[in-house]
Scaffold this motif. Structure first.
Motif, PDB file in Angstrom:
ATOM      1  N   PRO A   3       0.818  -1.226   0.000  1.00 49.00           N
ATOM      2  CA  PRO A   3       0.000   0.000   0.000  1.00 49.00           C
ATOM      3  C   PRO A   3       0.845   1.266   0.000  1.00 49.00           C
ATOM      4  CG  PRO A   3      -0.867  -1.591   1.577  1.00 49.00           C
ATOM      5  CD  PRO A   3       0.465  -2.109   1.134  1.00 49.00           C
ATOM      6  N   PHE A   4       1.964   1.222   0.710  1.00 45.67           N
ATOM      7  CA  PHE A   4       2.860   2.380   0.773  1.00 45.67           C
ATOM      8  C   PHE A   4       3.376   2.737  -0.612  1.00 45.67           C
ATOM      9  CE2 PHE A   4       7.174   4.072   1.099  1.00 45.67           C
ATOM     10  CZ  PHE A   4       6.973   5.174   1.925  1.00 45.67           C
ATOM     11  N   ILE A   5       3.818   1.737  -1.357  1.00 52.27           N
ATOM     12  CA  ILE A   5       4.369   1.975  -2.694  1.00 52.27           C
ATOM     13  C   ILE A   5       3.300   2.553  -3.620  1.00 52.27           C
ATOM     14  CG2 ILE A   5       5.315   0.849  -4.746  1.00 52.27           C
ATOM     15  CD1 ILE A   5       6.719  -1.126  -2.890  1.00 52.27           C
ATOM     16  N   VAL A   6       2.087   1.991  -3.572  1.00 51.38           N
ATOM     17  CA  VAL A   6       1.006   2.478  -4.439  1.00 51.38           C
ATOM     18  C   VAL A   6       0.655   3.923  -4.097  1.00 51.38           C
ATOM     19  CG1 VAL A   6      -1.405   2.156  -5.089  1.00 51.38           C
ATOM     20  CG2 VAL A   6       0.073   0.168  -4.792  1.00 51.38           C
ATOM     21  N   LEU A   7       0.543   4.225  -2.804  1.00 53.64           N
ATOM     22  CA  LEU A   7       0.183   5.582  -2.388  1.00 53.64           C
ATOM     23  C   LEU A   7       1.271   6.586  -2.764  1.00 53.64           C
ATOM     24  CD1 LEU A   7      -1.339   4.793   1.131  1.00 53.64           C
ATOM     25  CD2 LEU A   7      -2.575   5.592  -0.889  1.00 53.64           C
ATOM     26  N   VAL A   8       2.521   6.221  -2.543  1.00 59.39           N
ATOM     27  CA  VAL A   8       3.630   7.116  -2.882  1.00 59.39           C
ATOM     28  C   VAL A   8       3.663   7.372  -4.392  1.00 59.39           C
ATOM     29  CG1 VAL A   8       6.153   7.243  -3.038  1.00 59.39           C
ATOM     30  CG2 VAL A   8       5.076   6.587  -0.888  1.00 59.39           C
ATOM     31  N   GLY A   9       3.508   6.300  -5.172  1.00 59.60           N
ATOM     32  CA  GLY A   9       3.509   6.468  -6.621  1.00 59.60           C
ATOM     33  C   GLY A   9       2.376   7.374  -7.097  1.00 59.60           C
ATOM     34  N   SER A  10       1.187   7.204  -6.516  1.00 63.49           N
ATOM     35  CA  SER A  10       0.042   8.024  -6.910  1.00 63.49           C
ATOM     36  C   SER A  10       0.279   9.489  -6.596  1.00 63.49           C
ATOM     37  CB  SER A  10      -1.223   7.527  -6.199  1.00 63.49           C
ATOM     38  OG  SER A  10      -1.529   6.200  -6.557  1.00 63.49           O
ATOM     39  N   VAL A  11       0.777   9.765  -5.391  1.00 66.15           N
ATOM     40  CA  VAL A  11       1.004  11.154  -4.987  1.00 66.15           C
ATOM     41  C   VAL A  11       2.075  11.806  -5.853  1.00 66.15           C
ATOM     42  CG1 VAL A  11       1.822  12.635  -3.103  1.00 66.15           C
ATOM     43  CG2 VAL A  11       0.212  10.784  -2.627  1.00 66.15           C
ATOM     44  N   LEU A  12       3.128  11.074  -6.160  1.00 68.81           N
ATOM     45  CA  LEU A  12       4.202  11.634  -6.988  1.00 68.81           C
ATOM     46  C   LEU A  12       3.698  11.948  -8.397  1.00 68.81           C
ATOM     47  CD1 LEU A  12       7.325   9.504  -5.963  1.00 68.81           C
ATOM     48  CD2 LEU A  12       6.864  11.903  -5.430  1.00 68.81           C
ATOM     49  N   GLY A  31      -6.799   3.342 -11.839  1.00 66.96           N
ATOM     50  CA  GLY A  31      -6.366   1.987 -12.156  1.00 66.96           C
ATOM     51  C   GLY A  31      -5.308   1.471 -11.210  1.00 66.96           C
ATOM     52  N   ILE A  32      -4.282   2.279 -10.936  1.00 69.10           N
ATOM     53  CA  ILE A  32      -3.208   1.858 -10.034  1.00 69.10           C
ATOM     54  C   ILE A  32      -3.747   1.592  -8.632  1.00 69.10           C
ATOM     55  CG2 ILE A  32      -1.128   2.678  -8.838  1.00 69.10           C
ATOM     56  CD1 ILE A  32      -0.313   4.089 -11.390  1.00 69.10           C
ATOM     57  N   SER A  33      -4.593   2.481  -8.136  1.00 68.74           N
ATOM     58  CA  SER A  33      -5.136   2.327  -6.788  1.00 68.74           C
ATOM     59  C   SER A  33      -6.005   1.075  -6.678  1.00 68.74           C
ATOM     60  CB  SER A  33      -5.941   3.567  -6.400  1.00 68.74           C
ATOM     61  OG  SER A  33      -5.156   4.731  -6.458  1.00 68.74           O
ATOM     62  N   THR A 134      -7.865   5.832   0.183  1.00 65.50           N
ATOM     63  CA  THR A 134      -8.227   5.845   1.601  1.00 65.50           C
ATOM     64  C   THR A 134      -8.224   4.429   2.168  1.00 65.50           C
ATOM     65  OG1 THR A 134      -9.634   7.771   1.170  1.00 65.50           O
ATOM     66  CG2 THR A 134      -9.940   6.643   3.264  1.00 65.50           C
ATOM     67  N   ALA A 135      -8.787   3.477   1.418  1.00 64.85           N
ATOM     68  CA  ALA A 135      -8.806   2.092   1.866  1.00 64.85           C
ATOM     69  C   ALA A 135      -7.389   1.535   1.998  1.00 64.85           C
ATOM     70  CB  ALA A 135      -9.630   1.250   0.895  1.00 64.85           C
ATOM     71  N   LEU A 136      -6.527   1.864   1.042  1.00 60.63           N
ATOM     72  CA  LEU A 136      -5.143   1.382   1.108  1.00 60.63           C
ATOM     73  C   LEU A 136      -4.413   1.928   2.327  1.00 60.63           C
ATOM     74  CD1 LEU A 136      -3.963   1.527  -2.615  1.00 60.63           C
ATOM     75  CD2 LEU A 136      -3.906  -0.484  -1.130  1.00 60.63           C
ATOM     76  N   GLY A 428      -7.563  11.976   1.455  1.00 60.64           N
ATOM     77  CA  GLY A 428      -8.126  10.655   1.712  1.00 60.64           C
ATOM     78  C   GLY A 428      -7.120   9.697   2.329  1.00 60.64           C
ATOM     79  N   SER A 429      -5.890   9.733   1.835  1.00 59.25           N
ATOM     80  CA  SER A 429      -4.874   8.823   2.380  1.00 59.25           C
ATOM     81  C   SER A 429      -4.466   9.199   3.800  1.00 59.25           C
ATOM     82  CB  SER A 429      -3.653   8.788   1.458  1.00 59.25           C
ATOM     83  OG  SER A 429      -3.050  10.066   1.349  1.00 59.25           O
ATOM     84  N   ILE A 430      -4.482  10.493   4.126  1.00 59.07           N
ATOM     85  CA  ILE A 430      -4.224  10.901   5.514  1.00 59.07           C
ATOM     86  C   ILE A 430      -5.379  10.460   6.406  1.00 59.07           C
ATOM     87  CG2 ILE A 430      -3.954  12.873   7.071  1.00 59.07           C
ATOM     88  CD1 ILE A 430      -2.607  14.373   4.797  1.00 59.07           C
ATOM     89  N   ALA A 431      -6.593  10.681   5.931  1.00 63.66           N
ATOM     90  CA  ALA A 431      -7.773  10.330   6.726  1.00 63.66           C
ATOM     91  C   ALA A 431      -7.837   8.833   6.994  1.00 63.66           C
ATOM     92  CB  ALA A 431      -9.036  10.785   6.000  1.00 63.66           C
ATOM     93  N   GLY A 432      -7.355   8.013   6.065  1.00 60.57           N
ATOM     94  CA  GLY A 432      -7.442   6.568   6.238  1.00 60.57           C
ATOM     95  C   GLY A 432      -6.458   5.988   7.232  1.00 60.57           C
ATOM     96  N   LEU A 433      -5.398   6.731   7.561  1.00 57.43           N
ATOM     97  CA  LEU A 433      -4.352   6.182   8.431  1.00 57.43           C
ATOM     98  C   LEU A 433      -4.864   5.704   9.789  1.00 57.43           C
ATOM     99  CD1 LEU A 433      -1.429   8.681   7.664  1.00 57.43           C
ATOM    100  CD2 LEU A 433      -1.682   6.325   6.857  1.00 57.43           C
TER     101      LEU A 433
END
Length: 575
Positions: A3-12, A31-33, A134-136, A428-433
């Motif tokens: 999940p970390f790799i997917v989130l980092v890639g999306s944000v970048l 698609g990536i998420s 968010t789920a990730l 969303g990714s912050i809220a999901g933590l």
């Protein structure tokens, strides 16, 4: 780690690619998420931490699909309502006339509930990306949560620094990141205006503040200095952005962090230092930006400013728009093609948003969308409070996420920054933590319901993304775009009107093409199209001027006089 790799890639990707506003970006991130969430569902450690209302997310996606895709005639008639039905009938009749004049090609005309099919399809991809992100993030363990927040703090610091440079040192003009051209706004960094820029970097202020205080309390001096430097850059960038809204949200974030830590003795020392630093950074910002003092002074008097008056008018007219489409709204991302019909004042610029995320939500998704959003907010803060009181999550991360969400909600009162993919995915990714159970090394039992929920959400997201790409491709970004409509052929304009039957620009251009024929029937059809253009944008001075000239050329004196009267009313001096 997945999940970390997917989130980092999306944000970048979103950060580099203009905040995610360009064609193809939403496809890629959705698609990536979705793939990342599907892969995570086959690992027990991620399924055990997963905690997200997948049922509500799936319902939201299905609701958007219901409004975006053409329905069987019986269901369409049942759900359309009188306003939509009339608009569809007008467009259908005109397109049949255009076919008889050989302006367009024969094709079955199917209309969606949304007044902007392309925009609603894009919104569906947008929500898939946000829900999956968010789920990730809820699947991350405690260590990876901290690493992800550290990464986000680094990204925001870089964005803040470059944004400051773009405003005060190396002006970027009408380009994002000095490279990507845009047609409107005053870009700052990768954002279209300073308010969006400032609101975005404020999202990480609570996390950085908590990091400073935690590092000081734990005597990690090196990390404390690094976090302090990041906070200094972000604070100065917010203040020097000259955005009153961003500054107000920044002040709110400081207040909320202090309020959340009043009962935490170990944090008192660190927070007191942070507050002193805040005062220092704001003072530096006041010295750096000569225009800021005037901007801050207008905060109390903002109701007297032209832009504040316009904002209030837009809110009132947006409520009128909602009253025409109360149950399911005008359609996600359909505001810009439906609002001109309800705009009660004359302006040179068009409005793409309601200047408030909440009013926009109500006008575009109606009561159904408002209820879904309200439930999600209720569920989120209820779950956050339960996890904190039961000590299931790290309290520092919970405070950082809760404060970020509260600041975003406050910002949404007078802005629509959440509509930006980068802003929404990061939020969303912050809220999901703090949603997942990640304290210590314990992982909750993997329940079959969680696995099914993860796979159902991810598979639906992936299937929808692939289906959209195969069916529509990048045209999903064109059919409601002003530059595309301006240069579209009559055949293409027929497709545009099928997707956006209230597009004033599409009606005008179709009428303009009709006047290229040496045929009185075509000219009368063209006059009817230009009249519809004025109908759907009744405060457009140029539209009524064009209609007056057209009717005069056809010898319709009464019609020309009517258009001239409306033109004089719009151009009369305001007292």
């Amino acid at each position: 780690m997945l999940p970390f790799i997917v989130l980092v890639g999306s944000v970048l990707v979103l950060t580099i690619w203009g905040g995610g506003i360009y064609a193809g970006t939403t496809y890629l991130i959705a698609g990536i998420s979705s793939i990342g969430l599907l892969a995570a569902s086959f690992r027990s450690e991620y399924c055990g931490r997963f905690n997200f209302p997948a049922g509500v997310a799936i319902t939201t996606i299905l609701f958007l699909l219901l409004t975006a895709l053409p329905l069987p005639p019986a269901i369409e008639d049942l759900l359309s309502g009188p306003v939509r039905s009339e608009q569809n009938d007008i467009a259908r009749d005109h397109l049949e006339t255009a076919l008889s004049l050989n302006l367009v090609e024969e094709s079955p005309r199917r209309f969606a509930l949304s007044r902007n099919r392309s925009g609603t399809l894009r919104s569906t991809l947008f929500f898939i990306a946000v829900f999956a992100s968010t789920a990730l993030s809820s699947c991350l363990s405690g260590v990876w949560q901290r690493r992800y927040l550290f990464f986000l703090a680094g990204v925001v610091t870089v964005v803040a620094f470059l944004g400051f440079l773009s405003q005060h040192v190396m002006l970027q003009g009408a380009r994002l990141w000095w490279y990507f051209p845009v047609t409107n706004g005053e870009p700052v960094g990768c954002f279209i205006n300073r308010s969006h820029f400032g609101g975005f970097i404020v999202l990480l202020c609570p996390a950085i503040l908590m990091g400073i205080a935690s590092n000081i309390a734990s005597k990690r001096i090196g990390l404390a200095i690094l976090s302090g430097a990041a906070f200094a850059i972000v604070s100065i960038a917010v203040v020097c952005s000259m955005s009153r809204g961003a500054f107000a949200i920044y002040a709110l974030s400081l207040f909320l962090v202090v309020l959340a830590n009043l009962s935490r003795r170990r944090m008192a020392f660190g927070l007191s230092i942070c507050l002193v630093a805040c005062v220092s950074f704001v003072a530096v910002g006041l010295l750096v930006s000569g225009n800021l003092e005037q901007r801050l002074r207008t905060m109390r008097e903002s109701v007297e400013e032209v832009d504040a008056q316009t904002r209030t008018r837009v809110w009132k007219d947006s409520i009128k728009l909602w009253q025409d489409y109360p149950f399911i709204g005008v359609g996600a991302d359909a505001f810009q093609v439906a609002f001109p019909r309800h705009k009660s004042f004359v302006t040179a610029s068009a409005f793409h948003h309601a200047e408030s995320q909440f009013i926009q939500l109500l006008s575009t998704t109606g009561i159904v969308g408002a209820l879904i959003f309200g439930y999600l907010i209720y569920w989120y803060f209820k779950t956050l409070w339960r996890n904190v009181t039961n000590r299931l999550v790290n309290k520092d991360i919970a405070i950082a996420a809760g404060c970020a969400m509260a600041c975003a909600m406050a910002h949404a009162l007078f802005e629509v920054a959440i509509s930006i993919p980068l802003y929404a995915v990061v939020l969303g990714s912050i809220a999901g933590l703090p949603l997942g159970i990640s304290s210590g090394s314990q992982v909750s039992d993997v329940r079959l319901s969680r696995v099914i929920a993860m796979r159902a959400l991810s598979v639906l997201g992936l299937v929808v993304t692939l289906a959209f790409y195969i069916t529509f491709g990048l045209r999903i970004h064109d059919l409601d775009h002003s530059s595309y409509i301006k240069h579209a052929s009559p055949v293409e304009l027929a497709t545009v009107l099928e997707c956006t039957p209230t597009s004033s620009q599409a009606w005008y251009n179709l009428g303009r093409f009709a006047f290229m024929f040496q045929d009185i029937a075509a000219h009368r059809f063209g006059e009817s199209c230009i009249a519809m253009s004025a109908h759907y944008n009744p405060t457009d001075v140029d539209g009524w001027r064009n209609l007056y000239a057209v009717r005069l050329s056809l010898g319709d004196k009464d019609g020309a006089d009517s258009a001239l009267l409306k033109l004089r009313q719009l151009t009369a001096p305001r007292r």
